[in-house]
Write a protein that holds these residues in place. Structure first.
Motif, short mmCIF file in Angstrom:
data_model
loop_
_atom_site.label_atom_id
_atom_site.label_comp_id
_atom_site.label_asym_id
_atom_site.label_seq_id
_atom_site.Cartn_x
_atom_site.Cartn_y
_atom_site.Cartn_z
N GLY A 213 0.97 -1.15 -0.42
CA GLY A 213 -0.11 0.43 -0.12
C GLY A 213 0.96 1.64 -0.16
N CYS A 214 1.31 1.95 1.20
CA CYS A 214 2.29 2.89 2.03
C CYS A 214 3.08 3.40 0.43
N ARG A 215 3.45 1.77 1.40
CA ARG A 215 5.16 1.97 0.70
C ARG A 215 6.19 2.20 1.75
N GLY B 102 5.79 1.97 5.10
CA GLY B 102 5.98 1.65 6.49
C GLY B 102 5.33 1.47 7.44
N ILE B 103 3.50 2.30 7.06
CA ILE B 103 2.14 2.76 7.52
C ILE B 103 1.25 1.78 7.75
N CYS B 104 0.90 1.07 6.77
CA CYS B 104 -0.51 0.61 6.24
C CYS B 104 -0.31 -0.78 6.84
N HIS B 105 0.68 -1.56 6.31
CA HIS B 105 0.50 -2.87 6.97
C HIS B 105 0.46 -3.90 6.12
N CYS C 122 1.43 -4.83 3.34
CA CYS C 122 2.38 -5.25 3.25
C CYS C 122 3.23 -6.54 3.64
N ARG D 6 7.48 -5.35 7.88
CA ARG D 6 7.13 -4.97 6.79
C ARG D 6 7.96 -4.82 5.37
N CYS E 5 8.24 -3.62 2.53
CA CYS E 5 8.44 -1.84 1.95
C CYS E 5 9.55 -1.75 3.03
S1 FES Z 1 3.32 -1.34 1.61
FE1 FES Z 1 2.26 -0.22 3.69
S2 FES Z 1 3.59 -0.84 5.34
FE2 FES Z 1 4.55 -1.40 3.85
#
Ligand code: FES
Lengths: 378, 375
Positions: free
Chosen positions: B326-328, B330-333, B335, B361, B363
């Protein structure tokens, strides 16, 4: 890069290939295998590069239709007091289960939509409406069956360890009744698929013991219980006094799905012309030879758009086996190109209408229930 | 975080959901259905409709978004994650809100202002394709780059390029509020034409006595090779800013720019604790000298070896895999994957993981030893 040259071989005639057996199969030269690989790789890359919004929209649409049918089916089964709406409800629920298993579950779990990065259609997360849990299915189907397609002794989908479908499998007196097993497997197909990873035949001959299967068994009971709870406890209980009616409707919907799914799946690899392979001949296989085996071991169904969707595009079994992670809705446009490549190399492209193909499956199951099997060409 | 063990009731609910809907969250079952009826409907997420698209500079546009009614609002300087479908690929990016919270209160809209990143897959697509009427998914607003409520001392702003967006939100809010505190802005861009909101900042500087805005271009407009004498950020700029005795300095711009600015501030004797930064994207990954590491993506039977490891997500994608992300940052989890062996470093915090099997994670993880991951 060398482009494949037109193979200079005499056209194959049916007599020259002893279908279902291992002899007389036309093999390609090393260069031809390489050419075959390049052509199939190129076709795959071309389609992969073209994937986009339309493919995602297609799958979303299919999921939407499946949901509508399920809601409609369960509602009708619940509130019907005459046979016609009841049967309509059964049909709708059955079709929704078929769509969930075939066009949605099977394809999504192959990772065909992983590139879309939508967690709702990613192979990692997807779970489906059948007794076999996604993890087990990904191991037995995605890995085992798709890697070792039609290699006798390695591909356990070949005959599901209960059917003898080629001379490679030795005949035993128990095989005489395999038409009965076949019917039972079709009726209880979802449980047959769920039990597949148990490898009961290997358990019996002592290849390993039950302890090793503990994690799998846990998964099996967990998922099986959920399925039973949904169709035979929860929704019937919601109907109160009409418990048995709803339970019957759900059982019928499951039966419809089982019969259809098994028929389609048997047509994929057990038709008369689909070939089997031995472990020895597949040792150190190149990618070109892998393509070749996928091609010769699979067979298609010709028919309408509806047949393709309802079979999860397994009517394009050949394309699916060559390109298991390309979105199935693309197989239709790949088919003619695959057929063209086959023609160029003098390879068979096995296809036919559903009833014809299914007829050859039945014939094959019957034929190999006798010790003479393939030797006796009827 | 949600790491407490779920109660019996929650577990029962999850079990029933997964039985009936084959997913732990019942809402997920209905998601595409709702979307089919009205793209603004969702049981799980907040949607927003694009109301207008405006050009700001040659490579920057502003999108006016109208989020659904129950979106939670924001404080000037905060950002949101936006998820859009770029040619079928669901992509999440983080953008600051450039509008004032007043605008949201008045007509329920917010704006984001986005510069086209050269070769950027998502920003390029947004510039070319994201038009009025489209619907996107947005997160709640978050971020600490906001004004402290109880401070009435002067504030300083240092921005470069599109780093002006969170600051603009604050300036707009303060101007609507009659400039409650004195504010000083240093804003750097390549040429005069590249100042986003340039004329608005100039107008504000004229109208509001307590606001000073300096627009500092590095190059002459007519000739992008002709460097102007006052460029780029240097000690004099910092000196001028510090004369107003800012209690708090807000710094936003590319990573190297922020590093230089902080160094100059420290040299001028400013306490870096009073600097607040807004950083998007990951800091450059420090490559450690040493033996090449081997990364095995076990579930896909893919292996790569490199002595310049990037994030595991980049490595997996480079190897042709498509893990969900998602966010790439480290926020959305989204990955999160299971690492079955080896050790990784968190590229944001620098923290080393254990060597045990655990969820990471990918990303924000880079391998420091041979690792095996369940992708
Ligand atoms: S893509 Fe969002 S935490 Fe890794």
């Amino acid at each position: 890069m060398t482009t494949a040259t037109q193979p200079n071989v005499e056209q194959l005639t049916e007599e020259k290939v002893q279908f279902g057996g291992l002899d007389g199969r036309r093999r390609l030269t090393k260069e031809q295998y390489e050419g075959l690989q390049q052509e199939f790789d190129a076709l795959r890359d071309e389609i992969r590069a073209d994937l986009g919004q339309a493919d995602v929209d297609y799958m979303k649409n299919i999921i939407r239709i499946q949901r509508y049918l399920e809601v409609a089916g369960r509602t009708l089964i619940h509130f019907s007091f005459t046979p016609v709406p009841f049967m309509l409800g059964v049909a709708a629920l059955s079709v929704s289960k078929i769509m969930d298993n075939m066009e949605i579950g099977h394809n999504v779990m192959h990772g065909q939509f992983d590139w879309a990065n939508d967690p709702k259609m990613h192979s990692k997360n997807f779970e489906w409406d059948t007794a076999c849990d996604a993890g087990s299915w990904k191991r037995t189907h995605n890995f085992e069956h798709h890697t070792f397609t039609n290699i006798i002794g390695k591909d356990r989908d070949y005959g599901y360890a209960v059917l003898r479908l080629s001379d490679e499998t030795p005949w035993t007196p128990m095989r005489s009744f395999q038409t009965v097993y076949f019917a039972l497997l079709s009726i209880f197909f979802q449980w047959g698929v769920a039990l597949h990873e148990l490898e009961s035949e290997r358990l019996r001959d002592g290849t390993f013991d039950l302890d090793e299967k503990k994690p799998y068994l846990k998964g099996l009971f967990r998922k099986g219980a959920k399925q039973v709870f949904k169709d035979y406890i929860f929704f019937p209980a919601l109907a109160g006094p009409f418990f048995w009616k709803v339970m019957l409707g759900n059982a019928m919907a499951n039966l419809g799905r089982n019969l259809w799914a098994s028929a389609i799946i048997f047509c994929g690899h057990f038709t008369e012309q689909a070939q089997a392979f031995t472990e020895e001949e597949c040792e150190n296989e190149t990618k070109g030879e892998w393509y070749y085996r996928q091609l010769l071991g699979s067979s298609n169904l010709s028919g309408s758009k509806l047949l393709h969707v309802m079979s999860g595009h397994l009517s394009y079994q050949i394309e699916h086996h060559l390109f298991p992670d390309i979105p199935a809705n693309r197989y239709e446009e790949m088919g003619p190109k695959v057929e063209e490549i086959c023609a160029k190399y003098g390879l068979p492209y096995n296809t036919g209408p559903f009833w014809h193909q299914y007829g050859t499956v039945l014939k094959r199951v019957w034929k190999y229930s006798f010790p003479t099997g393939g030797q006796e060409r009827s | 975080m949600h790491s407490q063990t779920p109660s019996l009731l929650q577990r029962a609910q999850t079990w029933i959901n997964s039985s009936l809907f084959n997913t732990n969250r019942a809402g997920e079952y209905f998601e595409y259905l709702l979307e089919g009826v009205d793209p603004m409907w969702s049981a799980l997420e907040c949607k927003a409709r694009i109301m207008e698209v405006r050009d700001e500079t040659a490579d920057t546009k502003t999108w006016v978004l109208q989020p659904v009614k129950n979106w939670g609002g924001f404080v000037a300087g905060q950002h949101i994650h936006i998820t859009l479908s770029v040619n079928g690929v669901q992509s999440t990016r983080t953008f600051t809100i450039s509008s004032s919270p007043y605008q949201w209160q008045q007509n329920g809209t917010i704006t984001i202002t986005v510069k086209r990143v050269p070769n950027g897959r998502v920003t390029g697509w947004m510039h070319d394709t994201l038009k009025t009427g489209a619907v996107v998914t947005i997160s709640q607003a978050q971020g600490e780059f906001v004004l402290d409520k109880d401070v009435d001392a002067p504030v300083g702003y240092i921005a470069a390029g599109s780093g002006i967006t969170p600051i603009m939100s604050q300036l707009r809010w303060m101007s609507a509020n009659n400039m409650p505190v004195p504010a000083n802005l240093l804003y750097f861009a390549n040429t005069q034409k590249d100042f986003i909101f340039g004329s608005e900042i100039k107008a504000l500087a004229q109208a509001a006595r307590r606001f000073t805005g300096n627009l500092i271009a590095s190059y002459d407009d007519s000739d992008s090779k002709h460097k102007l004498p006052q460029s780029p950020i240097c000690a004099e700029h910092i000196q001028a800013l510090l004369e107003s005795k800012p209690e708090q300095i807000y710094l936003c711009g590319p990573h190297p720019f922020r590093e230089i600015a902080k160094q100059l501030l420290a040299e001028a004797g400013y306490n870096l604790k009073q600097v607040r930064e807004e950083a998007f994207g990951l800091p450059p990954i420090k490559v450690e000298a040493g033996a090449p590491v081997k990364v095995s993506f076990a579930a896909s039977a893919v292996e790569t070896t490199t002595d310049q490891p990037g994030t595991l997500l980049d490595m997996a994608e480079g190897a042709g895999l498509t893990p969900t992300a998602g966010c790439r940052m480290g926020i959305c989890h989204t990955c999160k994957c299971k690492k079955t062996s080896g050790q990784v470093r968190n590229v944001i915090t620098g923290e080393l993981s254990s060597t045990e099997a655990e969820d990471i994670r990918i990303c924000v993880s880079t391998p420091v030893s041979n690792v095996e991951i369940d992708i």
